[in-house]
Design a protein around this motif. Sequence first.
Motif, PDB file in Angstrom:
ATOM      1  N   UNK A  99       1.000  -1.084   0.081  1.00 40.25           N
ATOM      2  CA  UNK A  99      -0.152   0.122  -0.008  1.00 40.25           C
ATOM      3  C   UNK A  99       1.069   1.294  -0.084  1.00 40.25           C
ATOM      4  N   UNK A 100       2.286   1.141   0.163  1.00 40.48           N
ATOM      5  CA  UNK A 100       2.977   2.332   0.311  1.00 40.48           C
ATOM      6  C   UNK A 100       4.188   2.023  -0.536  1.00 40.48           C
ATOM      7  N   UNK A 101       4.587   2.633  -1.416  1.00 40.55           N
ATOM      8  CA  UNK A 101       5.709   2.227  -2.300  1.00 40.55           C
ATOM      9  C   UNK A 101       6.212   3.550  -3.047  1.00 40.55           C
ATOM     10  N   UNK A 102       7.529   3.560  -3.786  1.00 41.68           N
ATOM     11  CA  UNK A 102       8.008   4.531  -4.316  1.00 41.68           C
ATOM     12  C   UNK A 102       8.782   3.957  -5.600  1.00 41.68           C
ATOM     13  N   UNK A 103       9.061   4.888  -6.567  1.00 46.07           N
ATOM     14  CA  UNK A 103       9.918   4.688  -7.649  1.00 46.07           C
ATOM     15  C   UNK A 103      10.278   6.040  -8.130  1.00 46.07           C
ATOM     16  N   UNK A 104      11.732   5.737  -8.910  1.00 43.84           N
ATOM     17  CA  UNK A 104      12.311   6.970  -9.533  1.00 43.84           C
ATOM     18  C   UNK A 104      12.201   6.710 -11.088  1.00 43.84           C
TER      19      UNK A 104
END
Length: 160
Positions: free
Chosen positions: A45-50
């Motif tokens: 439910x909580x992610x990140x990406x560049x």
Amino acid sequence: MFTQILRRHGVEQDCVTDVAAAWDAFAEFLQLDIAGLDPTLGSDADGFIVQWGRRSWSDNRLILTFTRQLAITDVGDHDDSYPQPELWQLDLEMTFADAADLIGHAQLAVQDTGFTFAPTGPLRATALVDTWTETQQHAPVRAAWVATPASSRLSFECVC
């Protein structure tokens, strides 16, 4: 909250001049727990990406974006027997003027790091180091990391 963290790192959201300081602020922000996330998704439910590349909305100039994605459940029809979370993304998008060391972006085989859903704490800290290391393997991305963006903007939008 992210705007406050950026300012503590000497970064203004609409006038980023130091990508590394913006990354440090983003890494700090990624360690904050967020209330209201979909509990059925766990850490997903909580992610990140560049992400990086040239986009039509930036006049085909190079963009480097730090994104945090959240699956929020406490929205919509509360009587729905099959509630679906809404996906929200906070994006810090930095656009760069063309420079010799930023050329070659289009030839890269990858345009992002892929989403990471490591939980906050030590696992996310490790994932942040891994993500930074991955970005530094691509010369144009590495060059953007030390360049001064021509413009930047912060947005928080529902993406589904």
